[in-house]
Design a protein around this motif. Sequence first.
Motif, mmCIF file in Angstrom:
data_model
loop_
_atom_site.group_PDB
_atom_site.id
_atom_site.type_symbol
_atom_site.label_atom_id
_atom_site.label_comp_id
_atom_site.label_asym_id
_atom_site.label_seq_id
_atom_site.Cartn_x
_atom_site.Cartn_y
_atom_site.Cartn_z
ATOM 1 N N LEU A 132 3.943 4.045 -5.017
ATOM 2 C CA LEU A 132 3.264 4.901 -4.047
ATOM 3 C C LEU A 132 2.502 6.032 -4.722
ATOM 4 C CD1 LEU A 132 5.947 5.105 -1.217
ATOM 5 C CD2 LEU A 132 3.768 3.878 -1.157
ATOM 6 N N GLY A 133 2.888 6.385 -5.933
ATOM 7 C CA GLY A 133 2.173 7.408 -6.681
ATOM 8 C C GLY A 133 0.963 6.886 -7.418
ATOM 9 N N SER A 134 0.739 5.581 -7.362
ATOM 10 C CA SER A 134 -0.323 4.956 -8.135
ATOM 11 C C SER A 134 -1.576 4.717 -7.300
ATOM 12 C CB SER A 134 0.159 3.619 -8.689
ATOM 13 O OG SER A 134 0.241 2.642 -7.661
ATOM 14 N N GLU A 135 -2.647 4.359 -7.978
ATOM 15 C CA GLU A 135 -3.904 4.028 -7.301
ATOM 16 C C GLU A 135 -3.755 2.784 -6.441
ATOM 17 O OE1 GLU A 135 -7.756 4.286 -5.991
ATOM 18 O OE2 GLU A 135 -6.513 5.763 -7.029
ATOM 19 N N ALA A 136 -2.825 1.906 -6.792
ATOM 20 C CA ALA A 136 -2.622 0.671 -6.034
ATOM 21 C C ALA A 136 -2.196 0.936 -4.593
ATOM 22 C CB ALA A 136 -1.583 -0.206 -6.731
ATOM 23 N N ALA A 137 -1.625 2.113 -4.332
ATOM 24 C CA ALA A 137 -1.144 2.451 -2.991
ATOM 25 C C ALA A 137 -2.133 3.324 -2.225
ATOM 26 C CB ALA A 137 0.200 3.165 -3.095
ATOM 27 N N ARG A 138 -3.408 3.251 -2.581
ATOM 28 C CA ARG A 138 -4.413 4.153 -2.008
ATOM 29 C C ARG A 138 -4.571 4.012 -0.490
ATOM 30 N NH1 ARG A 138 -6.469 0.344 -5.164
ATOM 31 N NH2 ARG A 138 -7.830 -1.264 -4.306
ATOM 32 N N ALA A 139 -4.224 2.844 0.078
ATOM 33 C CA ALA A 139 -4.386 2.644 1.517
ATOM 34 C C ALA A 139 -3.073 2.763 2.280
ATOM 35 C CB ALA A 139 -5.015 1.273 1.790
ATOM 36 N N VAL A 140 -2.035 3.259 1.621
ATOM 37 C CA VAL A 140 -0.723 3.405 2.252
ATOM 38 C C VAL A 140 -0.454 4.883 2.491
ATOM 39 C CG1 VAL A 140 1.747 2.937 2.067
ATOM 40 C CG2 VAL A 140 0.090 1.360 1.022
ATOM 41 N N THR A 141 -0.312 5.275 3.742
ATOM 42 C CA THR A 141 0.026 6.673 4.040
ATOM 43 C C THR A 141 0.734 6.759 5.376
ATOM 44 O OG1 THR A 141 -0.805 8.964 3.937
ATOM 45 C CG2 THR A 141 -2.114 7.377 5.211
ATOM 46 N N GLY A 142 1.561 7.768 5.522
ATOM 47 C CA GLY A 142 2.323 7.970 6.748
ATOM 48 C C GLY A 142 3.457 6.983 6.939
ATOM 49 N N GLN A 143 3.852 6.309 5.878
ATOM 50 C CA GLN A 143 4.853 5.250 5.987
ATOM 51 C C GLN A 143 6.218 5.698 5.481
ATOM 52 O OE1 GLN A 143 3.830 2.469 7.621
ATOM 53 N NE2 GLN A 143 1.913 3.648 7.732
ATOM 54 N N ASN A 144 7.249 5.085 6.062
ATOM 55 C CA ASN A 144 8.607 5.223 5.556
ATOM 56 C C ASN A 144 9.022 3.859 5.024
ATOM 57 O OD1 ASN A 144 11.284 5.988 5.035
ATOM 58 N ND2 ASN A 144 11.929 5.361 7.082
ATOM 59 N N ILE A 145 9.099 3.722 3.718
ATOM 60 C CA ILE A 145 9.433 2.443 3.100
ATOM 61 C C ILE A 145 10.887 2.481 2.657
ATOM 62 C CG2 ILE A 145 8.903 0.845 1.227
ATOM 63 C CD1 ILE A 145 6.033 1.888 1.317
ATOM 64 N N THR A 146 11.658 1.546 3.198
ATOM 65 C CA THR A 146 13.091 1.518 2.931
ATOM 66 C C THR A 146 13.410 0.584 1.773
ATOM 67 O OG1 THR A 146 13.475 1.887 5.294
ATOM 68 C CG2 THR A 146 15.362 1.183 3.977
ATOM 69 N N VAL A 147 14.155 1.090 0.816
ATOM 70 C CA VAL A 147 14.574 0.319 -0.356
ATOM 71 C C VAL A 147 16.101 0.327 -0.354
ATOM 72 C CG1 VAL A 147 14.411 0.065 -2.872
ATOM 73 C CG2 VAL A 147 12.504 1.065 -1.588
ATOM 74 N N ASP A 148 16.689 -0.670 0.299
ATOM 75 C CA ASP A 148 18.151 -0.691 0.429
ATOM 76 C C ASP A 148 18.750 -2.088 0.362
ATOM 77 O OD1 ASP A 148 17.493 -1.778 2.873
ATOM 78 O OD2 ASP A 148 18.487 -0.244 4.086
ATOM 79 N N SER A 149 18.049 -2.984 -0.318
ATOM 80 C CA SER A 149 18.545 -4.357 -0.506
ATOM 81 C C SER A 149 18.706 -5.111 0.813
ATOM 82 C CB SER A 149 19.864 -4.367 -1.294
ATOM 83 O OG SER A 149 19.693 -3.752 -2.555
ATOM 84 N N GLY A 150 17.947 -4.698 1.814
ATOM 85 C CA GLY A 150 17.982 -5.394 3.095
ATOM 86 C C GLY A 150 19.152 -5.028 3.987
ATOM 87 N N LEU A 151 19.752 -3.855 3.753
ATOM 88 C CA LEU A 151 20.822 -3.406 4.648
ATOM 89 C C LEU A 151 20.255 -3.099 6.027
ATOM 90 C CD1 LEU A 151 23.817 -2.580 4.944
ATOM 91 C CD2 LEU A 151 23.127 -0.257 4.312
ATOM 92 N N THR A 152 19.072 -2.450 6.040
ATOM 93 C CA THR A 152 18.360 -2.214 7.294
ATOM 94 C C THR A 152 17.011 -2.905 7.196
ATOM 95 O OG1 THR A 152 17.364 -0.164 6.469
ATOM 96 C CG2 THR A 152 19.461 0.019 7.619
ATOM 97 N N MET A 153 16.453 -3.261 8.345
ATOM 98 C CA MET A 153 15.151 -3.940 8.367
ATOM 99 C C MET A 153 14.279 -3.340 9.445
ATOM 100 S SD MET A 153 16.189 -7.919 7.721
ATOM 101 C CE MET A 153 17.241 -8.375 6.334
ATOM 102 N N ASN A 154 13.019 -2.982 9.079
ATOM 103 C CA ASN A 154 12.109 -2.367 10.022
ATOM 104 C C ASN A 154 11.240 -3.434 10.699
ATOM 105 O OD1 ASN A 154 12.878 0.307 9.375
ATOM 106 N ND2 ASN A 154 11.673 0.194 7.495
#
Length: 252
Positions: A230-252
Amino acid sequence: MSEERVVLVTGASRGLGREIAKKFGQAGYGVIVNYFKSEEKANEVVAEIGQDKAIAIKADVRDKKQVEAMVEEAISRFGKIDVAVNNALVNFEFNPVTQEKADNITWDKYQEQFEGSVKSALNIVQSVLPSMKENQYGRVINIGTNLFQDPVVPYHQYTTGKAALLGFTRNMAKELGTFGITVNMVSGGLLQTTDASKVTTPEVFQLIADTSALNRVTAPEDVAEMVAFLGSEAARAVTGQNITVDSGLTMN
């Protein structure tokens, strides 16, 4: 150094913050390692990244003047700040045994976490905005939690503070996008292991592993990878998001 990207990571001397700082360092960023109490550990992180690439600066992120002084020192060294990661955790341990219950928890406990989550993020954002606006480029990444989606343990004050931080994230994303600044949240599961989770009982970790899609507990390195993306140029079109990294414990 001015041609390279520069990142400020709060609470970067230990745990998740340490892994985030190291990940950005490996990617060639200039790194500001913020700490409040752990000077020795912060200096260890700087040594791992390299003295020519990193600097450790003490500041209580709840204190606006200390944050402004830190940002001023960082810009005098690196010339700018491109990425700000609000990771610092204030006065909290994930201890299900000592966590206060609904009938006796006090408002002061909530207030402490609101200041640690939202006030500190506001201080950082306001202090780095002049640099980001000048360059028409910025990445702000706030560290959240999956507990407000699935409160495996009701850590009342911590979870509520992080839920408020999500509202902060989305409002800032809406306003700051016009300046080329993205604002996102990364929400890990209970991480194994950080200083805050070292008191977590084995039974809780086992429950998380048993109920996650990948049958594993998430590690700090897993979350650091997403933060770096998310800190990289590759994420330039991603904003306002909550991205969960929890091995699939929760799913959005």
